[in-house]
Design an enzyme around this catalytic site. Structure first.
Site, PDB file in Angstrom:
ATOM      1  N   CYS A  31      10.325 -14.498  13.683  1.00 23.29           N
ATOM      2  CA  CYS A  31       8.921 -14.102  13.741  1.00 23.29           C
ATOM      3  C   CYS A  31       8.781 -12.820  12.947  1.00 23.29           C
ATOM      4  CB  CYS A  31       8.489 -13.901  15.193  1.00 23.29           C
ATOM      5  SG  CYS A  31       6.799 -13.265  15.315  1.00 23.29           S
TER       6      CYS A  31
ATOM      7  N   HIS B 278       9.221 -23.122  24.212  1.00 18.72           N
ATOM      8  CA  HIS B 278       9.328 -22.702  22.794  1.00 18.72           C
ATOM      9  C   HIS B 278      10.351 -21.566  22.760  1.00 18.72           C
ATOM     10  CE1 HIS B 278       7.352 -21.747  18.762  1.00 18.72           C
ATOM     11  NE2 HIS B 278       7.944 -20.590  19.023  1.00 18.72           N
TER      12      HIS B 278
ATOM     13  N   ARG C 185       6.251 -24.239   9.946  1.00 24.58           N
ATOM     14  CA  ARG C 185       5.433 -23.050  10.232  1.00 24.58           C
ATOM     15  C   ARG C 185       6.302 -21.904  10.761  1.00 24.58           C
ATOM     16  NH1 ARG C 185       4.618 -19.464  14.171  1.00 24.58           N
ATOM     17  NH2 ARG C 185       4.782 -21.137  15.712  1.00 24.58           N
TER      18      ARG C 185
HETATM   19  P1  HMG Z   1      -7.155  -7.992  10.904  1.00 26.60           P
HETATM   20  O1  HMG Z   1      -6.701  -7.298   9.689  1.00 26.60           O
HETATM   21  O2  HMG Z   1      -7.291  -7.198  12.174  1.00 26.60           O
HETATM   22  O3  HMG Z   1      -8.480  -8.871  10.702  1.00 26.60           O
HETATM   23  O4  HMG Z   1      -6.161  -9.193  11.182  1.00 26.60           O
HETATM   24  P2  HMG Z   1      -9.918  -8.597  10.273  1.00 26.60           P
HETATM   25  O5  HMG Z   1     -10.761  -9.531  11.087  1.00 26.60           O
HETATM   26  O6  HMG Z   1     -10.224  -7.114  10.321  1.00 26.60           O
HETATM   27  O7  HMG Z   1      -9.901  -9.089   8.756  1.00 26.60           O
HETATM   28  C1  HMG Z   1      -9.161  -8.439   7.768  1.00 26.60           C
HETATM   29  C2  HMG Z   1      -8.957  -9.372   6.617  1.00 26.60           C
HETATM   30  O8  HMG Z   1      -8.237 -10.536   7.034  1.00 26.60           O
HETATM   31  C3  HMG Z   1     -10.249  -9.865   5.990  1.00 26.60           C
HETATM   32  O9  HMG Z   1      -9.997 -10.043   4.609  1.00 26.60           O
HETATM   33  C4  HMG Z   1     -10.434 -11.208   6.632  1.00 26.60           C
HETATM   34  O10 HMG Z   1     -11.183 -12.081   5.845  1.00 26.60           O
HETATM   35  C5  HMG Z   1      -9.010 -11.703   6.713  1.00 26.60           C
HETATM   36  P3  HMG Z   1     -10.359  -8.907   3.519  1.00 26.60           P
HETATM   37  O11 HMG Z   1     -11.833  -8.714   3.697  1.00 26.60           O
HETATM   38  O12 HMG Z   1      -9.539  -7.708   3.902  1.00 26.60           O
HETATM   39  O13 HMG Z   1      -9.932  -9.552   2.242  1.00 26.60           O
HETATM   40  N1  HMG Z   1      -8.812 -12.710   7.779  1.00 26.60           N
HETATM   41  C6  HMG Z   1      -8.240 -13.897   7.561  1.00 26.60           C
HETATM   42  N2  HMG Z   1      -7.740 -14.461   6.453  1.00 26.60           N
HETATM   43  C7  HMG Z   1      -7.230 -15.701   6.570  1.00 26.60           C
HETATM   44  N3  HMG Z   1      -7.169 -16.367   7.750  1.00 26.60           N
HETATM   45  C8  HMG Z   1      -7.670 -15.838   8.870  1.00 26.60           C
HETATM   46  C9  HMG Z   1      -8.233 -14.546   8.798  1.00 26.60           C
HETATM   47  N4  HMG Z   1      -8.810 -13.737   9.705  1.00 26.60           N
HETATM   48  C10 HMG Z   1      -9.159 -12.617   9.061  1.00 26.60           C
HETATM   49  N5  HMG Z   1      -7.616 -16.509  10.003  1.00 26.60           N
HETATM   50  C11 HMG Z   1      -5.512 -11.307  12.055  1.00 26.60           C
HETATM   51  C12 HMG Z   1      -6.284 -10.048  12.300  1.00 26.60           C
HETATM   52  C13 HMG Z   1      -5.393 -12.026  13.396  1.00 26.60           C
HETATM   53  C14 HMG Z   1      -6.218 -12.178  11.060  1.00 26.60           C
HETATM   54  C15 HMG Z   1      -4.106 -10.921  11.509  1.00 26.60           C
HETATM   55  O14 HMG Z   1      -3.531 -10.009  12.389  1.00 26.60           O
HETATM   56  C16 HMG Z   1      -3.205 -12.097  11.335  1.00 26.60           C
HETATM   57  O15 HMG Z   1      -3.402 -12.929  10.465  1.00 26.60           O
HETATM   58  N6  HMG Z   1      -2.153 -12.201  12.191  1.00 26.60           N
HETATM   59  C17 HMG Z   1      -1.283 -13.363  12.196  1.00 26.60           C
HETATM   60  C18 HMG Z   1       0.112 -12.963  12.478  1.00 26.60           C
HETATM   61  C19 HMG Z   1       0.984 -14.190  12.498  1.00 26.60           C
HETATM   62  O16 HMG Z   1       0.709 -15.195  11.860  1.00 26.60           O
HETATM   63  N7  HMG Z   1       2.106 -14.112  13.259  1.00 26.60           N
HETATM   64  C20 HMG Z   1       3.044 -15.182  13.342  1.00 26.60           C
HETATM   65  C21 HMG Z   1       2.533 -16.352  14.101  1.00 26.60           C
HETATM   66  S1  HMG Z   1       2.644 -16.149  15.862  1.00 26.60           S
HETATM   67  C22 HMG Z   1       4.286 -16.560  16.232  1.00 26.60           C
HETATM   68  O17 HMG Z   1       5.089 -16.751  15.351  1.00 26.60           O
HETATM   69  C23 HMG Z   1       4.674 -16.720  17.688  1.00 26.60           C
HETATM   70  C24 HMG Z   1       4.843 -18.187  18.099  1.00 26.60           C
HETATM   71  O18 HMG Z   1       5.810 -18.840  17.275  1.00 26.60           O
HETATM   72  C25 HMG Z   1       5.292 -18.255  19.560  1.00 26.60           C
HETATM   73  C26 HMG Z   1       6.515 -17.355  19.860  1.00 26.60           C
HETATM   74  O19 HMG Z   1       7.595 -17.614  19.292  1.00 26.60           O
HETATM   75  O20 HMG Z   1       6.327 -16.430  20.630  1.00 26.60           O
HETATM   76  C27 HMG Z   1       3.520 -18.950  17.975  1.00 26.60           C
HETATM   77 MG    MG Z   2       7.941 -18.835  17.626  1.00 31.41          MG
END
Ligand code: HMG
Ligand code: MG
Length: 303
Positions: free
Chosen positions: A240, A207, A15
């Site tokens: 990230c 992490h 992931r």
């Molecule tokens: P948004 O655009 O504000 O969401 O995104 P929305 O609610 O307005 O929806 C917009 C569109 O996204 C819609 O689709 C929804 O259906 C879809 P459309 O109508 O435009 O076709 N949608 C989704 N689709 C699939 N899965 C979902 C989902 N939710 C809404 N769950 C949202 C908000 C949170 C979804 C977006 O910002 C997002 O996906 N962000 C994720 C970013 C990410 O994955 N970052 C990396 C992981 S975190 C990380 O790496 C840190 C960590 O490792 C710890 C560290 O190192 O610090 C964990």
């Molecule tokens: Mg991370």
């Protein structure tokens, strides 16, 4: 030297590692990676994330991956979910454990999830309620626990508040993410001191990303503080997408080697891990970032 201590490693390569690859990695490769990691003895492998495919295209195959995943008994395959939409999709694919993620930095929260930290925590309430009903375990992440790519140094008190809220919501464990790898043993220990006043150390995980080469030192410092769960990424894969220039997590091989040296059991077979590291690095067209993997491989070829 052997102690009776054990450390649990949460493998996040499939992931956190692969979410940041420039080129699409085939689902079949991801599945083989997860299988190899399980065969090396890892019992908790973060498999994918149910986030928006527009935001993180590398994880767009989340449903297919979970449906095709061959689950090993005794091994857990948590997945990341940012909201109910992700939770429902993960549940439909048979996920038994999910992770929610929030940030100690407001700007990072906006860039990563398009909402404030308060709003992201508000979204987790229904996720935890639904998870409880469905018997799904929930882990919580806090990002930017030492520094933020946009805001600089982060106050340990803010980290403790966010971690405390995740724990109060019902997360069984809170993983503390040094997203951009700027921490050093001292700043990490100060952060742990603050967080452990709100969340017992037995429920914390480290992490640590390795951008400044400090990740393994931070694992060691956290171990000395009492932390017994560490997230790590095979071959040090990753970064990230919302933290430009951040490098991967501490390499799993390095954590296993460190723990062997401390007489601490991880249940992981270092040789098989190095083989997996060599294989996935080859698939991605590079050498493992792990110095341990490089050293073991160099020794093998010289024989
Ligand atoms: P948004 O655009 O504000 O969401 O995104 P929305 O609610 O307005 O929806 C917009 C569109 O996204 C819609 O689709 C929804 O259906 C879809 P459309 O109508 O435009 O076709 N949608 C989704 N689709 C699939 N899965 C979902 C989902 N939710 C809404 N769950 C949202 C908000 C949170 C979804 C977006 O910002 C997002 O996906 N962000 C994720 C970013 C990410 O994955 N970052 C990396 C992981 S975190 C990380 O790496 C840190 C960590 O490792 C710890 C560290 O190192 O610090 C964990
Ligand atoms: Mg991370």
């Amino acid at each position: 030297m052997h102690t009776n201590e054990t450390v649990r490693i949460v493998e996040v390569g499939p992931r956190d590692g692969l979410q940041n690859e420039q080129h699409r990695v085939d689902t079949a490769i991801k599945l083989e990676l997860i299988e190899r990691l399980g065969n090396a003895g890892l019992t908790c492998i973060e498999a994918t994330s149910f986030v928006s495919p527009k935001w993180v295209p590398q994880m767009a195959d989340h449903a297919e991956l979970m449906l095709r995943l061959k689950r090993k008994s005794g091994t857990r395959y948590p997945v990341l979910v940012p909201n109910m939409e992700g939770f429902d999709a993960a549940l439909a694919c048979g996920a038994k454990e999910v992770s929610v993620f929030a940030a100690a930095s407001e700007t990072f929260s906006q860039r990563n999830t398009n909402c404030s930290t308060t709003e992201s925590l508000r979204r987790f309430g229904p996720v935890l309620d639904a998870a409880m009903r469905e018997g799904v375990r929930v882990r919580g992440y806090v990002s930017c626990v030492v520094g933020c790519p946009y805001e600089g140094a982060i106050d340990p008190l803010r980290v403790s508040e966010v971690a405390g809220e995740l724990f109060a919501l019902g997360c069984y464990e809170v993983s503390l993410g040094d997203t951009i790898g700027v921490g050093t043993p001292d700043s990490v220990a100060r952060m742990l001191e603050a967080v452990s006043r709100r969340v017992p150390v037995a429920h914390l995980a480290g992490h640590y990303h390795d951008t400044y080469g400090m990740a393994i030192a931070n694992v060691h410092a956290s171990y000395a503080f009492g932390v017994r769960v560490f997230d790590a990424s095979i071959a040090g894969l990753g970064g990230c997408p919302y933290a430009t220039g951040a490098s991967g997590n501490v390499a799993t091989e390095d954590v296993v080697y460190l723990m062997q040296g401390l007489g601490v059991s991880t249940g992981v077979d270092l040789d098989r891990l190095v083989e997996t590291s060599d294989w996935i690095s080859g698939v991605l067209g590079r050498k493992p970032a792990s110095k341990v993997a490089r050293a073991v491989l160099a020794k093998r070829t010289s024989h």
